[in-house]
Design a protein around this motif. Structure first.
Motif, PDB file in Angstrom:
ATOM      1  N   ASP A 187      42.097  35.713  33.526  1.00 39.79           N
ATOM      2  CA  ASP A 187      40.881  36.322  32.977  1.00 39.79           C
ATOM      3  C   ASP A 187      39.729  36.266  33.985  1.00 39.79           C
ATOM      4  OD1 ASP A 187      42.199  36.928  30.613  1.00 39.79           O
ATOM      5  OD2 ASP A 187      41.397  35.188  29.534  1.00 39.79           O
ATOM      6  N   ALA A 188      39.633  35.171  34.740  1.00 36.12           N
ATOM      7  CA  ALA A 188      38.580  35.058  35.749  1.00 36.12           C
ATOM      8  C   ALA A 188      38.801  36.056  36.877  1.00 36.12           C
ATOM      9  CB  ALA A 188      38.515  33.636  36.291  1.00 36.12           C
ATOM     10  N   VAL A 189      40.058  36.249  37.275  1.00 35.97           N
ATOM     11  CA  VAL A 189      40.379  37.238  38.310  1.00 35.97           C
ATOM     12  C   VAL A 189      39.978  38.628  37.831  1.00 35.97           C
ATOM     13  CG1 VAL A 189      42.262  38.368  39.576  1.00 35.97           C
ATOM     14  CG2 VAL A 189      42.233  35.863  39.330  1.00 35.97           C
ATOM     15  N   VAL A 190      40.340  38.952  36.609  1.00 39.06           N
ATOM     16  CA  VAL A 190      40.015  40.269  36.050  1.00 39.06           C
ATOM     17  C   VAL A 190      38.502  40.462  35.974  1.00 39.06           C
ATOM     18  CG1 VAL A 190      40.175  41.693  33.965  1.00 39.06           C
ATOM     19  CG2 VAL A 190      42.210  40.521  34.839  1.00 39.06           C
ATOM     20  N   ALA A 191      37.783  39.448  35.527  1.00 41.15           N
ATOM     21  CA  ALA A 191      36.323  39.546  35.447  1.00 41.15           C
ATOM     22  C   ALA A 191      35.725  39.776  36.832  1.00 41.15           C
ATOM     23  CB  ALA A 191      35.745  38.285  34.813  1.00 41.15           C
ATOM     24  N   GLN A 192      36.261  39.084  37.838  1.00 40.05           N
ATOM     25  CA  GLN A 192      35.769  39.266  39.207  1.00 40.05           C
ATOM     26  C   GLN A 192      36.024  40.696  39.693  1.00 40.05           C
ATOM     27  OE1 GLN A 192      37.898  37.161  42.386  1.00 40.05           O
ATOM     28  NE2 GLN A 192      35.907  36.508  43.171  1.00 40.05           N
ATOM     29  N   LEU A 193      37.203  41.230  39.404  1.00 36.60           N
ATOM     30  CA  LEU A 193      37.521  42.599  39.817  1.00 36.60           C
ATOM     31  C   LEU A 193      36.601  43.609  39.140  1.00 36.60           C
ATOM     32  CD1 LEU A 193      41.408  42.295  39.780  1.00 36.60           C
ATOM     33  CD2 LEU A 193      39.937  42.517  41.802  1.00 36.60           C
ATOM     34  N   TYR A 194      36.352  43.422  37.840  1.00 31.01           N
ATOM     35  CA  TYR A 194      35.436  44.335  37.135  1.00 31.01           C
ATOM     36  C   TYR A 194      34.020  44.239  37.701  1.00 31.01           C
ATOM     37  CZ  TYR A 194      38.584  46.062  33.515  1.00 31.01           C
ATOM     38  OH  TYR A 194      39.598  46.704  32.841  1.00 31.01           O
ATOM     39  N   SER A 195      33.590  43.038  38.091  1.00 29.47           N
ATOM     40  CA  SER A 195      32.236  42.910  38.630  1.00 29.47           C
ATOM     41  C   SER A 195      32.122  43.631  39.981  1.00 29.47           C
ATOM     42  CB  SER A 195      31.839  41.436  38.769  1.00 29.47           C
ATOM     43  OG  SER A 195      32.498  40.817  39.848  1.00 29.47           O
ATOM     44  N   ILE A 196      33.189  43.601  40.760  1.00 31.45           N
ATOM     45  CA  ILE A 196      33.183  44.322  42.041  1.00 31.45           C
ATOM     46  C   ILE A 196      33.089  45.821  41.800  1.00 31.45           C
ATOM     47  CG2 ILE A 196      34.579  44.942  44.064  1.00 31.45           C
ATOM     48  CD1 ILE A 196      35.746  42.050  43.898  1.00 31.45           C
ATOM     49  N   THR A 197      33.958  46.349  40.942  1.00 31.94           N
ATOM     50  CA  THR A 197      34.007  47.803  40.760  1.00 31.94           C
ATOM     51  C   THR A 197      32.854  48.317  39.896  1.00 31.94           C
ATOM     52  OG1 THR A 197      35.601  47.583  38.950  1.00 31.94           O
ATOM     53  CG2 THR A 197      36.471  47.980  41.177  1.00 31.94           C
ATOM     54  N   ASP A 198      32.174  47.429  39.184  1.00 26.43           N
ATOM     55  CA  ASP A 198      30.961  47.845  38.480  1.00 26.43           C
ATOM     56  C   ASP A 198      29.874  48.192  39.495  1.00 26.43           C
ATOM     57  OD1 ASP A 198      29.216  48.191  36.139  1.00 26.43           O
ATOM     58  OD2 ASP A 198      28.226  46.366  36.892  1.00 26.43           O
ATOM     59  N   ALA A 199      29.747  47.376  40.529  1.00 26.71           N
ATOM     60  CA  ALA A 199      28.726  47.610  41.557  1.00 26.71           C
ATOM     61  C   ALA A 199      29.194  48.591  42.625  1.00 26.71           C
ATOM     62  CB  ALA A 199      28.344  46.284  42.212  1.00 26.71           C
ATOM     63  N   VAL A 200      30.514  48.626  42.863  1.00 21.75           N
ATOM     64  CA  VAL A 200      31.081  49.490  43.910  1.00 21.75           C
ATOM     65  C   VAL A 200      32.230  50.283  43.270  1.00 21.75           C
ATOM     66  CG1 VAL A 200      31.949  49.583  46.280  1.00 21.75           C
ATOM     67  CG2 VAL A 200      30.554  47.624  45.545  1.00 21.75           C
ATOM     68  N   PRO A 201      31.912  51.353  42.525  1.00 24.22           N
ATOM     69  CA  PRO A 201      32.936  52.061  41.754  1.00 24.22           C
ATOM     70  C   PRO A 201      34.082  52.643  42.577  1.00 24.22           C
ATOM     71  CG  PRO A 201      30.738  52.771  41.091  1.00 24.22           C
ATOM     72  CD  PRO A 201      30.576  51.899  42.299  1.00 24.22           C
ATOM     73  N   ASP A 202      33.842  52.914  43.849  1.00 20.96           N
ATOM     74  CA  ASP A 202      34.902  53.479  44.689  1.00 20.96           C
ATOM     75  C   ASP A 202      35.553  52.412  45.571  1.00 20.96           C
ATOM     76  OD1 ASP A 202      32.710  53.124  46.380  1.00 20.96           O
ATOM     77  OD2 ASP A 202      33.011  55.003  47.463  1.00 20.96           O
ATOM     78  N   PHE A 203      35.420  51.149  45.181  1.00 19.85           N
ATOM     79  CA  PHE A 203      35.994  50.054  45.970  1.00 19.85           C
ATOM     80  C   PHE A 203      37.480  50.292  46.165  1.00 19.85           C
ATOM     81  CE2 PHE A 203      37.135  45.806  47.288  1.00 19.85           C
ATOM     82  CZ  PHE A 203      36.000  45.343  47.925  1.00 19.85           C
ATOM     83  N   HIS A 204      37.929  50.134  47.418  1.00 15.92           N
ATOM     84  CA  HIS A 204      39.327  50.403  47.778  1.00 15.92           C
ATOM     85  C   HIS A 204      39.846  49.292  48.682  1.00 15.92           C
ATOM     86  CE1 HIS A 204      42.860  52.893  48.631  1.00 15.92           C
ATOM     87  NE2 HIS A 204      42.743  52.477  49.871  1.00 15.92           N
ATOM     88  N   TRP A 205      41.049  48.820  48.373  1.00 18.33           N
ATOM     89  CA  TRP A 205      41.724  47.794  49.170  1.00 18.33           C
ATOM     90  C   TRP A 205      42.831  48.481  49.964  1.00 18.33           C
ATOM     91  CZ3 TRP A 205      40.116  47.213  44.167  1.00 18.33           C
ATOM     92  CH2 TRP A 205      39.384  46.068  43.838  1.00 18.33           C
ATOM     93  N   GLU A 206      42.964  48.125  51.235  1.00 15.24           N
ATOM     94  CA  GLU A 206      44.060  48.663  52.048  1.00 15.24           C
ATOM     95  C   GLU A 206      44.702  47.531  52.836  1.00 15.24           C
ATOM     96  OE1 GLU A 206      44.962  51.687  55.759  1.00 15.24           O
ATOM     97  OE2 GLU A 206      43.054  51.865  54.705  1.00 15.24           O
ATOM     98  N   THR A 207      45.988  47.367  52.657  1.00 14.69           N
ATOM     99  CA  THR A 207      46.730  46.351  53.383  1.00 14.69           C
ATOM    100  C   THR A 207      46.948  46.805  54.821  1.00 14.69           C
ATOM    101  OG1 THR A 207      47.882  45.713  51.362  1.00 14.69           O
ATOM    102  CG2 THR A 207      48.868  45.006  53.440  1.00 14.69           C
TER     103      THR A 207
END
Length: 130
Positions: A43-63
């Motif tokens: 749940d903490a991981v999910v909350a952190q991910l939502y907080s990132i994409t709330d501020a940066v809606p086009d956030f993209h991860w690339e390996t």
């Protein structure tokens, strides 16, 4: 019994992240985990991910690179996006960010049990300030 393929697992995880399908994290993360060396939860991981994409809606991860040693996975990634809200204490400048991330994971029973990541915070803050 099929063999667990770490590369495929991680690719599916990245697909879920980039689709911002954080409700799928139960496929990838144990209920109780160690996050940045501290007891935590999915749940903490999910909350952190939502907080990132709330501020940066086009956030993209690339390996960029992945190294696998048994159940330990090391990843070098790049993260990109354009903040539209205050993020990490910095108001949006309208400029995109591009930051390096280094992550270490331990997988147990087909899901992440330990998750830790380090970002180039100095470069990120410089980019956020614009």
């Amino acid at each position: 019994m099929t063999e667990f393929n770490v590369r495929d697992f991680y690719a599916r995880y990245m697909e879920a992240l980039n689709a911002h399908e954080f409700d799928r994290m139960d496929e990838f993360v144990h209920d109780e985990i160690v996050l940045h060396s501290q007891p935590s939860s999915r749940d903490a991981v999910v909350a952190q991910l939502y907080s990132i994409t709330d501020a940066v809606p086009d956030f993209h991860w690339e390996t960029l690179d992945i190294a696998i040693n048994g159940e330990v996975v090391a990843v070098r990634a790049t993260n990109t996006g354009t903040p539209v809200k205050e993020w990490l204490g910095v108001p949006p400048s309208g400029k995109p960010i591009n930051i390096e991330e280094y992550a270490i994971y331990t997988i147990r029973d087909g899901k992440f049990l330990h998750m830790s990541a380090v970002h180039d915070a100095e470069t990120m803050r410089r980019q956020l300030i614009g």
